[in-house]
Design an enzyme around this catalytic site. Structure first.
Site: not given
Ligand code: F6R
Length: 607
Positions: A2, A27, A75, A101-102, A480, A484, A487, A503, A602
């Site tokens: 927020c 934000r 938010w 906010n919080g 993971e 990271k 990507e 293997h 995103k």
């Molecule tokens: C990697 C990343 C993606 C998401 C995936 C699922 O950093 O952000 O691999 O984790 O696209 O997205 P959500 O969690 O929004 O369903």
């Protein structure tokens, strides 16, 4: 997250509040509102969706008279993004308006108490308890009412408050949530961050935790929780607006990485009550929990890897078999599901097409469905039988960081919650709850232990390919960590279960091949150690992630990332932090567009 703004001066407040809210748009938010005081009357205007809607509703603020006001972008956390839940909230007598906010951790008990005392609630928010408490404690002195109110609150809050009996004054309160006062000439301001202030003033005061401020057009008075005056020197802001949006960090991703202790705390702390995990959101009875024969976790990308980490904790504590399935696969795999299956879907955005489809498919086959989601009111949240929100705040960088760790935090809590209800952890509850509560501190320590990461990034950034190896919980984190890195830095990275190396993959290990080896699980440390020796003897350069005092690993690896001591059952959430930082600094070395990596979005709303 927020955003809050406040203004008092000798010009119309609404246009200034709207302009401030626009500066806070980055934000993330899903509703907005302002409260403006004219003479002794407070008028509130709220909308769902964009600030543009609020501008339209108020004719860009020109339709609202008054020179004192507060504003908010919300938010959603507690309650859907509706007008009722949008801030500002008004007291029943209409004398006070509050923006917040919080998260108020003890809002449920306060709400019950206030309802019992005759207060009427208009929203589902945690915030509304604040404005009713202020009304309850008000005896003609706002300062005193604020102090008495905050004495009753547990959690984090930045508050903006106006009172119709004190025209021309705005109040600000801060506890574990940022709030900055802006010093103008004949007018004063407050805001959640300096982006909303820099168009008006560069002279600001950073309010500290436990402090209150009373602003009029001519003065700013700061006081502490006993009402004593506090003397604070102003700071001159030298940042440009873009840097200010990122809180001074170079990228949103780094800002969000650094926000993780707070985000994980916001996810865990409000749900620990009386030494137990409390999930009001989860309406499964003890009998229904007893009836679960299998848990399926499904998600995409990092959310799927969060599920891989959660599997270990759930199986270990609950002794219920857990399958982790990619949403894009399970939807077409004719899955074996019945009413004894609990399906857990994980999604930061709640809008991922494959995840939605998998949820629909499994629900239609009779599974009970539970969603772990960050965005309140998103499609996944609406479709599932039950939803647990992660409360990470909005994530702006495309690569998820705090989204992932808060998902893992919920899975850990869920493991403890189910196991406790099934009577599987008798005698161990206290220790597990303590370990959960300790996680934000451990994540913070992981930052402190890894100041060498920028230098390591310089050493490894030009590699063609990096392998990640680990076993068990370490393997889940390796997956993971590799994602990271690839990507955001566009470097080829691959994670392998360490025992699988011989293997096939070991054929790729040659002189100077970087291998990131995760060795944070004491029960299989010796096994991973053997794998490190195997790759070392073929010339690999090993960057080990382990505990600082792990002499065996220290004596064989070339470079190190460290984690603090942490219960291995819950270590994934801490282990990932140095790997996020490694990915970040490698990408930075390579000059990549870190917040918006190429070809990625995103939220993946198409199959
Ligand atoms: C990697 C990343 C993606 C998401 C995936 C699922 O950093 O952000 O691999 O984790 O696209 O997205 P959500 O969690 O929004 O369903």
């Amino acid at each position: 997250m927020c955003g809050i703004v406040g203004f008092t001066g000798a010009q119309s407040a609404a246009p200034i509040l709207l302009e401030g809210l626009k500066k806070l748009e980055y934000r993330g938010y899903d509703s907005a509102g302002i409260a403006v005081m004219d003479e002794r009357k407070i008028a509130v205007h709220k909308v769902t969706g964009r600030i543009a809607n609020l501008c339209e509703k108020t004719q860009d603020g020109l339709g609202v008279t008054g020179m004192t006001g507060i504003g908010h972008t919300r938010w959603a956390t507690h309650g859907a993004p509706t007008e009722e839940n949008a801030h500002p909230h008004l007291s029943n007598d209409g004398k006070f308006a509050v923006v917040h906010n919080g998260i108020i951790e003890n809002y449920l008990s306060l709400r019950e108490e206030l309802i019992h005392d005759g207060y009427h609630f208009e929203s589902e928010t945690d915030t509304e308890v604040i404005v009713h408490l202020i009304e309850m404690f008000y005896r003609g002195n706002v300062r005193e009412a604020l102090i008495r109110t905050t004495n009753r609150l547990r959690g984090s809050y930045a508050l903006g408050v106006i009172c119709s009996e004190e025209p021309g004054k705005i109040y600000a309160v801060r506890e574990a949530s940022p709030l900055i006062l802006g010093i103008g000439i004949g007018e004063n301001y407050f805001a959640s961050d300096v982006t909303a202030l820099v168009n008006h003033t560069r002279n600001v005061i950073y309010l500290e935790d436990g402090e209150f401020a009373e602003l009029s057009s001519e003065s700013i008075k700061i006081f502490d929780c006993s009402g004593q005056a506090v003397d604070r020197r102003p700071t001159r802001i030298l940042w440009d607006v873009q840097a200010a949006e990122k809180g001074g960090y170079e990228h949103f991703m780094l800002k969000e990485i650094m926000e993780q202790p707070g985000a994980v705390k916001a996810t865990i702390a409000p749900r620990i009550r009386n030494g137990r995990v409390a999930f009001e959101e989860l309406g499964l009875s003890a009998e229904e929990l007893q009836g679960i024969r299998k848990i399926i976790i499904t998600a995409c990308g990092s959310a799927y890897y969060a599920g891989c980490s959660g599997k270990y904790a759930i199986e270990k504590l609950c002794r219920i078999p857990v399958e982790v399935e990619l949403a894009s696969e399970i939807r077409y795999s004719d899955p074996i599901i019945d009413e004894h299956t609990l399906l857990i879907v994980i999604s930061q955005s709640g809008e991922t097409a494959d995840t939605i489809a998998a949820l629909k498919e499994c629900k239609a086959r009779g599974a009970k469905t539970l969603a772990i989601v960050n965005v309140v009111g998103s499609s996944v949240a609406k479709l599932a039988d039950y939803t647990i929100y992660t409360w990470a705040g909005p994530e702006i960088a495309v690569a998820t960081t705090k989204g992932y760790t808060t998902q893992v935090a919920v899975l850990y809590m869920l493991a403890v919650y189910i196991a406790e209800r099934l009577g599987k952890i008798e005698g161990k509850e206290k220790q597990l709850i303590r370990a959960l509560q300790d996680l934000p501190r451990r994540i913070q320590q992981a930052f402190d232990l890894n100041s060498s990461i920028p230098a390591l990034a310089k050493k490894y950034h030009a590699s063609k390919s990096i392998f990640f190896i680990g076993r068990n919980t370490d393997y889940a984190v390796a997956l993971e960590g590799a994602l990271k890195l690839k990507e955001i830095s566009y470097l080829h990275a691959e994670a392998y279960a360490a025992g699988e190396l011989k293997h096939g993959t070991i054929a790729l290990i040659e002189e100077h091949q970087p291998v990131v080896a995760l060795c944070c699980n004491p029960s299989i440390m010796e096994k991973t150690l053997s794998n490190i020796v195997e790759v070392k003897s073929r010339g690999a350069e090993v960057l080990a992630l382990t505990f600082r005092n792990n002499q065996k690993i220290l004596s064989v690896a070339d470079d190190f990332l460290f984690i603090p001591d942490v219960d291995s059952l819950f270590s994934a959430i801490v282990e990932i932090v140095p790997l996020q930082l490694l990915a970040y600094y490698v990408a930075r070395e390579n000059g990549c567009d870190i917040d918006k990596p190429k070809n990625l979005a995103k939220s993946v709303t198409v199959e």
